[in-house]
Design an enzyme around this catalytic site. Structure first.
Site, mmCIF file in Angstrom:
data_model
loop_
_atom_site.group_PDB
_atom_site.id
_atom_site.type_symbol
_atom_site.label_atom_id
_atom_site.label_comp_id
_atom_site.label_asym_id
_atom_site.label_seq_id
_atom_site.Cartn_x
_atom_site.Cartn_y
_atom_site.Cartn_z
ATOM 1 N N HIS A 175 0.839 -1.211 0.000
ATOM 2 C CA HIS A 175 0.000 0.000 0.000
ATOM 3 C C HIS A 175 0.871 1.258 0.000
ATOM 4 C CE1 HIS A 175 -3.663 2.321 1.389
ATOM 5 N NE2 HIS A 175 -2.689 3.143 1.766
ATOM 6 N N GLU A 176 1.856 1.296 0.890
ATOM 7 C CA GLU A 176 2.713 2.477 0.981
ATOM 8 C C GLU A 176 3.643 2.580 -0.229
ATOM 9 O OE1 GLU A 176 2.142 4.775 3.108
ATOM 10 O OE2 GLU A 176 0.631 3.564 4.115
ATOM 11 N N HIS B 66 1.859 4.327 -3.010
ATOM 12 C CA HIS B 66 1.904 5.788 -2.868
ATOM 13 C C HIS B 66 3.247 6.331 -3.372
ATOM 14 C CE1 HIS B 66 -1.814 6.210 -0.726
ATOM 15 N NE2 HIS B 66 -1.415 5.562 0.345
#
Length: 232
Positions: free
Chosen positions: A32-33, A36
């Site tokens: 998820h990170e 980003h």
């Protein structure tokens, strides 16, 4: 939620849920990170990469309190990736904020659908037995948790991804008024999650709207997977 399974005496499901949550912390949160960071890097912002955050190393994104919330409430977070919209070169700053913020929840939905496909494959090809049942249940939980994370992160409140999406959509005047209360909103959100955990023990689910949406999306993904594999 692990506590709910333990209180009901369903220790096997509680153990499976614990392993799934640990897998989320070690593997899914870093993805998820990373999503980003990768989106920001592709748009011209090297901030995350220069700080060693363009990685799926779980240690880089580990957040102790966020991990505890995963284990207690079933919803948590990782250490946010630093992003500087001023460095975006390929799109306007606001558009870049929306793209980079949406990349995280999108990664959760992609993982959820892949997990749904695994469930379909297991149900179609794996021999019937306890091991198959446990594997299928684990991946069903993985579908549910990833969809829940995507839905949760899209709520337009800090520090969630939805707040950065709102920043890219709302007029600056309204946005800055809202984020004058950034710390208050953050603390209120944490308090709300803890309160939901406590009330859940008495059969009161404050997160029902979010869980209802998660359930609808997760069921849709699983049904599509079964359709792909020809499972009635």
């Amino acid at each position: 939620m692990i506590i709910s399974y333990l209180l009901s005496g369903d220790f096997e499901t509680a153990l499976i849920n614990l392993f799934v949550l640990l897998f989320v912390v070690v593997c899914i949160n870093p993805i998820h990170e990373y999503a980003h960071a990768l989106a920001a890097y592709k748009l011209g912002d090297n901030t995350a990469k220069s700080m060693g955050r363009l990685t799926v190393n779980p240690l880089a994104s580990f957040d102790l309190f966020g991990t505890l919330m995963f284990l207690l409430v079933g919803i948590g977070w990782a250490k946010p990736v630093p992003i500087n919209p001023r460095n975006f070169k390929k799109v306007p700053q606001k558009a870049g904020m929306v793209i980079t913020a949406a990349a995280g929840p999108l990664s959760n939905l992609i993982v959820a659908f892949i997990s749904a496909l695994v469930v379909g494959a297991v149900e179609k090809f794996a021999p019937v037995g306890n091991v198959t049942e446990y594997i299928s249940l684990a991946f069903v939980m993985l579908v549910q948790i990833n969809v829940l994370l995507a839905v949760f992160n899209l709520i337009p409140l800090p520090p969630l991804d939805g707040s950065r999406i709102a920043a890219g959509i709302l007029p600056d005047k309204i946005y800055f008024k809202l984020f004058k209360y950034d710390n208050i909103i953050r603390n209120a959100l944490m308090g709300f999650l803890l309160l939901s955990m406590l009330l859940n023990r008495f059969g009161i689910d404050l997160l029902f709207p979010m869980r209802w949406l998660e359930s609808a999306i997760a069921k849709g993904m699983l049904q599509l997977s079964f359709l792909i594999f020809g499972i009635q």
